[in-house]
Design an enzyme around this catalytic site. Structure first.
Site, PDB file in Angstrom:
ATOM      1  N   ARG A  20       0.829  -1.218   0.000  1.00 34.88           N
ATOM      2  CA  ARG A  20       0.000   0.000   0.000  1.00 34.88           C
ATOM      3  C   ARG A  20       0.856   1.257   0.000  1.00 34.88           C
ATOM      4  O   ARG A  20       0.579   2.216  -0.724  1.00 34.88           O
ATOM      5  CB  ARG A  20      -0.945   0.013   1.202  1.00 34.88           C
ATOM      6  CG  ARG A  20      -2.051  -1.018   1.095  1.00 34.88           C
ATOM      7  CD  ARG A  20      -2.945  -1.005   2.322  1.00 34.88           C
ATOM      8  NE  ARG A  20      -2.147  -1.265   3.506  1.00 34.88           N
ATOM      9  CZ  ARG A  20      -2.347  -0.723   4.701  1.00 34.88           C
ATOM     10  NH1 ARG A  20      -3.336   0.121   4.899  1.00 34.88           N
ATOM     11  NH2 ARG A  20      -1.569  -1.023   5.723  1.00 34.88           N
ATOM     12  N   ASN A  38      -6.126  -2.716   2.447  1.00 35.12           N
ATOM     13  CA  ASN A  38      -6.124  -4.168   2.575  1.00 35.12           C
ATOM     14  C   ASN A  38      -7.557  -4.672   2.669  1.00 35.12           C
ATOM     15  O   ASN A  38      -8.394  -4.053   3.326  1.00 35.12           O
ATOM     16  CB  ASN A  38      -5.359  -4.604   3.822  1.00 35.12           C
ATOM     17  CG  ASN A  38      -3.867  -4.437   3.683  1.00 35.12           C
ATOM     18  OD1 ASN A  38      -3.330  -4.384   2.588  1.00 35.12           O
ATOM     19  ND2 ASN A  38      -3.181  -4.357   4.810  1.00 35.12           N
TER      20      ASN A  38
END
Length: 90
Positions: A20, A38
């Site tokens: 990320r 996520n």
């Protein structure tokens, strides 16, 4: 400059490997907004909005990811354009 927004679902070893944060760095370098988060099933969901060519470049980069990631699948979906204010990791 044409605007474009896409949502990507990225599968493989993409959680716990700074995926990320790496997506955020790529997006900010290309002047994009959106998010990376996520999912409970182990995938990462990414939204990218901005210049169409920059969105394409980062969308292609999603297959690479950071060094410890092992991407096995990227599914892209075009979205109606709406520009968030920034790019965040959720």
């Amino acid at each position: 400059m044409s605007k474009r927004c896409v949502k990507a679902l990225v599968a493989g070893k993409v959680q716990g490997v700074w995926y990320r944060r790496a997506v955020q760095e790529q997006a900010l370098q290309h002047g994009l907004t959106g998010y990376a988060k996520n999912l409970a099933d182990g995938q990462v969901e990414v939204m990218l909005c901005g210049d169409g060519e920059a969105v394409n470049q980062v969308a292609n980069w999603l297959w690479q990811g950071p060094p410890n990631a092992r991407v096995t699948h990227v599914e892209l979906e075009a979205l109606e354009c709406h520009d968030p204010d920034n790019f965040v990791c959720l």
